[in-house]
Design an enzyme around this catalytic site. Sequence first.
Site, PDB file in Angstrom:
ATOM      1  N   LYS A 231       2.312   3.441   8.737  1.00  0.00           N
ATOM      2  CA  LYS A 231       3.526   3.880   8.800  1.00  0.00           C
ATOM      3  C   LYS A 231       4.388   4.250   9.613  1.00  0.00           C
ATOM      4  O   LYS A 231       6.105   4.616  10.346  1.00  0.00           O
ATOM      5  CB  LYS A 231       3.734   4.702   7.327  1.00  0.00           C
TER       6      LYS A 231
ATOM      7  N   GLN B 196       0.263   8.133   2.800  1.00  0.00           N
ATOM      8  CA  GLN B 196      -0.756   7.411   2.260  1.00  0.00           C
ATOM      9  C   GLN B 196      -0.415   6.062   1.380  1.00  0.00           C
ATOM     10  O   GLN B 196       0.323   5.632   2.382  1.00  0.00           O
ATOM     11  CB  GLN B 196      -1.446   8.044   0.600  1.00  0.00           C
TER      12      GLN B 196
ATOM     13  N   ASP C 141      -2.721   4.253   5.695  1.00  0.00           N
ATOM     14  CA  ASP C 141      -3.337   4.111   7.248  1.00  0.00           C
ATOM     15  C   ASP C 141      -2.807   2.651   7.517  1.00  0.00           C
ATOM     16  O   ASP C 141      -3.117   2.170   8.313  1.00  0.00           O
ATOM     17  CB  ASP C 141      -4.459   4.645   7.118  1.00  0.00           C
TER      18      ASP C 141
ATOM     19  N   GLY D 232      -1.891  11.256   8.431  1.00  0.00           N
ATOM     20  CA  GLY D 232      -1.674  11.557   9.681  1.00  0.00           C
ATOM     21  C   GLY D 232      -0.750  10.492  10.020  1.00  0.00           C
ATOM     22  O   GLY D 232      -1.346   8.695   9.911  1.00  0.00           O
ATOM     23  N   HIS D 233      -0.360  10.704  10.630  1.00  0.00           N
ATOM     24  CA  HIS D 233       0.866   8.832  11.201  1.00  0.00           C
ATOM     25  C   HIS D 233       0.726   9.256  13.020  1.00  0.00           C
ATOM     26  O   HIS D 233       0.367  10.349  13.417  1.00  0.00           O
ATOM     27  CB  HIS D 233       2.688   8.828  11.125  1.00  0.00           C
TER      28      HIS D 233
END
Length: 427
Positions: free
Chosen positions: A16, A225, A13, A40-41
Amino acid sequence: MSSVVVVGAQWGDEGKGKIVDMLTPDFDVVVRFQGGNNAGHTVVAGGVKYVLRLIPSGILHPGKRCFIGNGVVLDPAVFCEELETLNGQGVSVSPANLSVSRNTHLIMPYHKMLDQAREGSMGDAKIGTTGSGIGPCYEDKAARVGIRFSDLLDPSLLRAKIEIALREKNVLLTHLYNLNPVGAEKVMEALLPLSARLLPFMADISSEIEKCWKNGGRVLFEGAQGTELDIDHGTYPFVTSSNTVAGGAAAGSGVAPWRLERVIGISKAYTTRVGAGPFPTELLDSTGGHLRDKGVEFGTVTRRPRRCGWLDAVMLRHAARLNGITELALTKLDVLSGLEEIKICTAYRLGSGEDILYPPLEENGLAKVSPVYETLPGWGDDLGGASSADQLPRAARDYIKYIETLCGAPVNIVSIGPGRDQTILRQ
């Protein structure tokens, strides 16, 4: 540089997605090399928020090719949903700009059932999994009973492999977790309708990346991650089920290790964590609430509130060593604005009174240490108007410089907001 790896330097988180999105214009190909839809991005571009779970963040740039490598585990239903969502937002996603490795393992319905049943039975020992079936899918991969993307080409082989996998899964589901057994026919009925949608995206990713390099192209590898969630090097057992460190980019996409020339580690200006596990610098007071509220610290996929704390330089030093980080990108520096003082954890203190500079290696060792802090002055200025490092408050510049000293890597990118234009390039 013909190849760059972007990795999370904390517990994930870190932002990225934004950094990959920012770097993509300088590259020809963006490759996601590990993890699943539990990572999730979030990218904000043109005032629009995009949530990416499997597809690389580079997909938002027309003319760029994106690959999903063999190190990823892919949920067919989630993948199709993501395709529809992005296309609905005006982002063109097709086999022309997105390809998936033939060797990528697929998450089956029984993986999710087992993941959720296992986590639900753990009580206080829960790891904090998202229940997406990630771990059980990687288990099947290691046990050599997994379903690979290329298996969709042969329905008879696919069914036979599902039946083999279900022999063990149904014993666990029925006898250990008191759930109904899963039939191979039911799994096939759910999977086959998706095959026609999925198969056009299949490709030999390793060869495609090599072809890019031979044509003088540049490749950006996108991790999911963070380092401390690595299955081998993270805070075990509170980790994910894949190798999140930069070295995983080689195995997870089918390239030689020497091809990985530059590693950018992404770190927030503070520390967050989702799920269970020790967290030495966690703040359970109003300062922790400030970081959560101002930083909008809620999981991209799960929407769970993130645990927040001061920046942990011991963790960053560890990440720099494991990944061979050549430079850092510091995100959410603006969240610290308004605090009178800012602390950085520079060492861990053991119960014996000894200070150590790297995380203890024994299981759950972080639960047995106390953070040793250095205190720096804060700043009250809003950073939103800064367009260069020189325009940052002196205290913010000193904070960045101290991070560089502690971690041994330059901070070349500073993010002061979610938008593409809220980024400062220091070098």
